[in-house]
Write an enzyme that holds these catalytic residues in place. Structure first.
Site, PDB file in Angstrom:
ATOM      1  N   ASP A 103      -3.563 -63.099 -53.936  1.00  0.00           N
ATOM      2  CA  ASP A 103      -3.783 -61.707 -53.535  1.00  0.00           C
ATOM      3  C   ASP A 103      -2.735 -60.777 -54.126  1.00  0.00           C
ATOM      4  O   ASP A 103      -3.056 -59.714 -54.671  1.00  0.00           O
ATOM      5  CB  ASP A 103      -3.777 -61.595 -52.013  1.00  0.00           C
ATOM      6  CG  ASP A 103      -4.991 -62.250 -51.365  1.00  0.00           C
ATOM      7  OD1 ASP A 103      -6.004 -62.415 -52.063  1.00  0.00           O
ATOM      8  OD2 ASP A 103      -4.911 -62.595 -50.176  1.00  0.00           O
ATOM      9  N   SER A 105     -12.039 -64.833 -52.277  1.00  0.00           N
ATOM     10  CA  SER A 105     -10.642 -64.422 -52.143  1.00  0.00           C
ATOM     11  C   SER A 105     -10.150 -63.774 -53.426  1.00  0.00           C
ATOM     12  O   SER A 105      -9.241 -62.946 -53.389  1.00  0.00           O
ATOM     13  CB  SER A 105      -9.758 -65.642 -51.847  1.00  0.00           C
ATOM     14  OG  SER A 105      -9.866 -66.039 -50.515  1.00  0.00           O
ATOM     15  N   GLU A 157      -3.257 -68.579 -51.278  1.00  0.00           N
ATOM     16  CA  GLU A 157      -3.973 -67.349 -50.963  1.00  0.00           C
ATOM     17  C   GLU A 157      -3.079 -66.119 -51.127  1.00  0.00           C
ATOM     18  O   GLU A 157      -3.464 -65.140 -51.771  1.00  0.00           O
ATOM     19  CB  GLU A 157      -4.525 -67.404 -49.540  1.00  0.00           C
ATOM     20  CG  GLU A 157      -5.244 -66.149 -49.095  1.00  0.00           C
ATOM     21  CD  GLU A 157      -6.506 -65.903 -49.900  1.00  0.00           C
ATOM     22  OE1 GLU A 157      -6.597 -64.830 -50.527  1.00  0.00           O
ATOM     23  OE2 GLU A 157      -7.402 -66.764 -49.903  1.00  0.00           O
TER      24      GLU A 157
END
Length: 599
Positions: free
Chosen positions: A302, A516, A298
């Site tokens: 990002d 995400s 994650e």
């Protein structure tokens, strides 16, 4: 930021508190029982330390919200006249009498100023106390609760009380009745070394994008920085490194962005950024673990895409620490809350902040106590009043509970009735943030897991009235009646690609999917808009939604194909205009830029 709270003299504090047993107590908050999936085990150990956050009422919050609407409304004369840190803190501050009453109550239990921490606006008080003392103060009993699927355990109660005279001076205390399971939003794909099947066209040659421009056909199977700039019509736009514009992403749950992976990603997808870095900010003891084993999918996703798309805009990564779930047979030091309050407390205390911030974490709205959700939501409003654009991924469960596999979704209310309902996500459902759904393929369609629906906590804000009412009127009478709240805040607001993003993880390339991917992507194009406005001497866009629903929607690619199944249904359909699958759609940067510069 790590709290430096002194240990309380436990025995002395209890002796001092004995006289409170004669004070009339009244229930402050209670729930029917633990949410579905949680099971009560034995009582919590009396010496287990718990971190209690006490929210004090904010009597000036309606004035803060009034400022937010005015400075965010393109038609208002105050548009862009954002508040300062000091001005927002003044509007978030409790009444002086509240400070005195709560301090006196804490002091009666031996909790003096040196034992506690106050937020910058003094609207939150944090203490660390043994469970036995917390039970005495709150006239309750804490137990260990275990989640049947994950096996994680937490220390919670289903009811707590306060002296009657204290009720008007305390809005809430947590962790008490909150059973959230904060998670990063990713589909069940998670991580793969091969591209997922299902491309709708050959991977060679070119495709025509929604703006009429050519897009490499490989983008239908693999999403890269180049693909997103082509698809969303931003090829050739160069951001500034020196005009003061900044972008940030947040990390929770021990998700660490690996710098070696980031540089490898830059070499692969944006060689101009190779060698550049970001500002690391630790919040509540958040770490910066750079071992390959600690790299987070994650966090890598990002940082790699948000920072790669916006280079050379100065980037920031917030690493927010939080205690792990309670382990009954281990010496877990402290139970804490979900981390948004810690992050909000930190950023609210800073004089200068990135103008665009993306977060890809959340939880089922119904597992967050209503008063806690509204309080956190108001914290996002305060950031919006300061000119910060806050974006959240909308979730990966379609209309369900965050589980991207419709066969295993649990779509039941947790109010004791166990009725089947759609499950919106929080904080995406907060009306003061911009919620980002997901698409895939070219031409774009709604990706099946795109979180969407209607909040059961927050009423529909005025800026949504026209768009959402039009959508609801288009539904056949009786569609999903009783499964959703037609008067609630609709999510998402916008969308972006969310499938087959090529990232670097632990030195290897691979693919990830989920909203995400969508949130940092859309946030990157917002940051580019802010870059252009700031370079032209204009303020940043700030809280986006009033502008998006008033004018900005005309700069989005309307997604009209796809749906978001869940809870045993096909979910909602994407359609012309706003819909609870992809919002108003995906960015067309050139059109958005023209609209943003005219605002």
């Amino acid at each position: 930021m790590r709290l430096s709270l002194l240990a309380l003299p436990f025995a002395a504090a209890l002796v001092k508190a004995v006289h409170h047993r004669d004070i009339p107590y009244k229930i402050k908050e209670s729930i029917q029982g633990p949410p579905r999936g949680w099971h009560r085990n034995g009582p919590a150990p009396p010496d287990h330390r718990i971190e209690l956050k006490i929210a004090l009422p904010q009597p000036h919050s309606p004035i803060l919200e009034k400022h937010l609407w005015e400075v965010s409304n393109p038609k208002h004369e105050r548009y862009g006249a954002y508040l300062s840190k000091e001005e927002t803190e003044e509007l978030m501050a409790p009444h002086p009498e509240t400070l005195d009453v709560v301090s006196e109550w804490l002091s009666s239990y031996g909790i003096e100023e040196e034992h506690l921490y106050r937020s910058s606006a003094q609207d939150w008080v944090t203490i660390r106390v043994p469970v036995a003392l917390a039970e005495e103060m709150l006239d309750t009993k804490y137990h260990i609760y275990t989640h049947s699927d994950s096996g994680e355990s937490i220390v919670r109660t289903t009811s707590y009380s306060l002296p009657e005279g204290l009720h008007e001076h305390v809005e809430l205390i947590q962790p008490t009745t909150m059973f959230t399971r904060l998670k990063s939003f990713k589909s069940t794909l998670h991580w793969s070394n091969t591209v997922s099947s299902g491309s709708l066209s050959p991977s060679t040659g070119t495709l025509t994008g929604p703006a009429g421009n050519p897009i490499d056909a490989s983008c239908n199977g693999t999403i890269t920085i180049t693909c997103l700039k082509e698809l969303y019509n931003a090829v050739g736009y160069n951001t500034s490194a020196t005009n003061g514009n900044k972008i940030a992403v947040t990390g929770y749950l021990e998700q660490y962005a690996n710098n070696m992976d980031l540089q490898q990603f830059f070499q692969l997808e944006n060689p101009m950024a190779d060698g550049s870095n970001y500002t690391f900010v630790s919040v509540n003891g958040g770490l910066n673990n750079q071992s390959y084993a600690a790299a987070g999918v994650e966090a890598n996703l990002d940082t790699q895409f948000a920072f790669g798309l916006t280079y050379p805009t100065p980037p920031t990564f917030y690493s927010t620490g939080g205690s792990p779930p309670y382990i009954p047979d281990a010496l877990t030091p402290t139970d804490s809350n979900e981390p948004y309050v810690n992050w909000l407390d930190y950023v609210s205390s800073q004089e200068y902040l990135p103008q665009t911030i993306s977060t890809s974490y959340g939880d089922d709205e119904q597992t967050v106590p209503y008063n806690y959700a509204t309080r956190v939501c108001l914290g996002f409003a305060a950031l919006g009043a300061r000119g910060i654009s806050i974006l959240f991924s909308s979730g990966d469960g379609g209309v369900g509970d965050g589980d991207a596999n419709p066969a295993t979704q649990q779509c039941f209310s947790n109010d004791g009735t166990n009725k089947t309902i759609f499950i919106p996500e929080f904080p995406a459902a907060c009306p003061y943030v911009t919620s980002v759904g997901g698409t895939n393929y070219i031409p774009e369609t709604a990706v099946f897991f795109s979180g969407g629906g209607f909040s059961n906590y927050f009423p529909r804000p005025d800026y949504q009235n026209t768009a959402v009412s039009k959508y609801l009127q288009s539904l056949a009478p009786g569609t999903y009646e009783g499964l959703y709240n037609p008067n609630g805040r609709g999510i998402p607001d916008v969308a972006a690609q969310a499938w087959n993003f090529l990232i670097v993880y632990q030195g290897q390339t691979g693919y990830v999917a989920g909203t995400s991917c969508a949130s940092p992507t859309f946030a990157s194009f917002v940051s580019m808009l802010n870059d252009a406005r700031i370079s032209a001497g204009k303020p940043p866009l700030g809280f986006l939604n009033p502008w998006l629903y008033e004018a900005g929607y005309a700069g989005l690619n309307d997604i009209t194909v796809g749906n978001n199944p869940g809870c045993g249904t096909e979910g909602f359909n994407a359609t012309i205009g706003w819909d609870p699958v992809t919002g108003f759609g995906t960015p067309n940067f050139e059109k958005l830029l023209s609209l943003a510069m005219a605002a």
